[in-house]
Design an enzyme around this catalytic site. Sequence first.
Site, PDB file in Angstrom:
ATOM      1  N   HIS A  61      -8.823  -7.175  -5.818  1.00 59.65           N
ATOM      2  CA  HIS A  61      -9.429  -8.620  -5.737  1.00 59.65           C
ATOM      3  C   HIS A  61      -8.768  -9.413  -6.716  1.00 59.65           C
ATOM      4  CE1 HIS A  61     -12.984 -11.117  -5.030  1.00 59.65           C
ATOM      5  NE2 HIS A  61     -12.434 -11.405  -6.265  1.00 59.65           N
ATOM      6  N   ASP A  92     -25.991 -11.907  -3.997  1.00 58.01           N
ATOM      7  CA  ASP A  92     -24.672 -12.594  -4.315  1.00 58.01           C
ATOM      8  C   ASP A  92     -24.487 -13.657  -3.320  1.00 58.01           C
ATOM      9  OD1 ASP A  92     -22.514 -12.931  -5.813  1.00 58.01           O
ATOM     10  OD2 ASP A  92     -21.384 -12.585  -4.097  1.00 58.01           O
ATOM     11  N   ARG A  99     -23.977 -21.569  -6.344  1.00 57.65           N
ATOM     12  CA  ARG A  99     -23.065 -22.054  -7.451  1.00 57.65           C
ATOM     13  C   ARG A  99     -22.050 -23.008  -7.090  1.00 57.65           C
ATOM     14  NH1 ARG A  99     -20.376 -16.756  -8.268  1.00 57.65           N
ATOM     15  NH2 ARG A  99     -19.048 -18.071  -9.640  1.00 57.65           N
ATOM     16  N   SER A 122     -20.565 -11.219  -9.511  1.00 60.03           N
ATOM     17  CA  SER A 122     -20.541 -11.567  -8.348  1.00 60.03           C
ATOM     18  C   SER A 122     -19.395 -10.716  -7.598  1.00 60.03           C
ATOM     19  CB  SER A 122     -20.044 -13.298  -7.925  1.00 60.03           C
ATOM     20  OG  SER A 122     -19.554 -13.553  -6.913  1.00 60.03           O
ATOM     21  N   LYS A 142     -20.179  -6.820  -5.302  1.00 62.95           N
ATOM     22  CA  LYS A 142     -19.399  -6.598  -3.786  1.00 62.95           C
ATOM     23  C   LYS A 142     -18.593  -5.532  -3.819  1.00 62.95           C
ATOM     24  CE  LYS A 142     -18.737 -10.938  -3.637  1.00 62.95           C
ATOM     25  NZ  LYS A 142     -18.518 -12.221  -3.736  1.00 62.95           N
TER      26      LYS A 142
HETATM   27  N1  URA Z   1     -15.249 -14.705  -5.870  1.00 64.17           N
HETATM   28  C1  URA Z   1     -16.258 -13.973  -5.828  1.00 64.17           C
HETATM   29  O1  URA Z   1     -16.681 -13.242  -4.898  1.00 64.17           O
HETATM   30  N2  URA Z   1     -17.264 -14.512  -6.641  1.00 64.17           N
HETATM   31  C2  URA Z   1     -17.002 -15.350  -7.485  1.00 64.17           C
HETATM   32  O2  URA Z   1     -17.901 -15.926  -8.175  1.00 64.17           O
HETATM   33  C3  URA Z   1     -15.779 -16.034  -7.532  1.00 64.17           C
HETATM   34  C4  URA Z   1     -14.841 -15.343  -6.690  1.00 64.17           C
END
Ligand code: URA
Length: 344
Positions: free
Chosen positions: A86, A165, A172, A187, A191
């Site tokens: 990620h 989320d 956000r 967040s 995931k």
């Molecule tokens: N990617 C995400 O999934 N969440 C964030 O808050 C920032 C980047």
Amino acid sequence: MVEAFDAVDIIRAKRDKGALSTEQIDWLIDAYTREYVDDAQMASLIMAIFLNGMERREIFDMTQAMIRSGERMDFSQLSKPTVDKHSTGGVGDKITLPLMPLVAAFGVAVPQLSGRGLGHTGGTLDKLESIPGWRAELSNDEIMQQLEGLGGVICAAGKGLAPADKRLYALRDVTGTVEAIPLIASSIMSKKIAEGTSALTLDVKFGSGAFMREEERARELAETMVALGTDAGVTTSALLTSMESPLGLAIGNANEVRESVEVLAGGGPSDVVELTVALAREMLASVGQPDADVEAALKDGRAMDVWRQFVTAQDGDPDGALPTPNETHVVKAEADGVLTRQDA
Ligand code: URA
């Protein structure tokens, strides 16, 4: 139903710099998912979190509550280990595109459940959708089959994963609260943990093209996320990388696909290649292949083979013409020289 807490009390507590209890956080995320707590209340709370922060325990609780708001994927039936990457994202960051096929070429499964753009950074799915026919939405069965077969998938994270989320992320984006470490960490990690990967490599960016401008803040974000992953039983590590200048030479969805294909063909800009190779090494080391010769797999076409299979499996045409812009604008240099810096 009698509600256990009052949203206004929770907002006040965070506004006044207090720590929220595990029970308050569990209730809040559940009530927001049920739409009992509305966006106005949540917007107020996340601004208070943005300004006053959260303790480690609160961030852990928030992450776990968001995981529980939806389904969890389970890849334990696969015959291969799973490893995901990620990136916190940045201008020109197209690394997922060459990285997934490169790592999958070593016989591991790479479930890249990805997102769309947030703030000023483009999303992986938006980029891939410039390939004619390519499909981002896959069923869970299709994801499993693709992972077992060619070894990699890049697709939209199912609506069932951390639905809390999903709402929060959108909120956000329109309330100026994207750059808060507790919110970013919970967040991303909710995931990734819900997605069920056994190992995870994080690419945490700092610099003008990233959410985190300063390296120190990016380090804090990286440490927070590594702790969240480790506590949840996921082998997690992080690289801190600079996003002061855009990554590579191409920005924009189709342009970034083109540049990624150059990397898969053994060429491409050196910074994109360097980061792809560094992340591939880290990912493979985390699933027991510390000596994998990743450069060789870029040069000899193994990664390209996986890319072509992947695009085809998701209904795209790997040889299809990518779109070109309707309008172009040429910026001419006023004098000869060398471009030494480009503010991302
Ligand atoms: N990617 C995400 O999934 N969440 C964030 O808050 C920032 C980047």
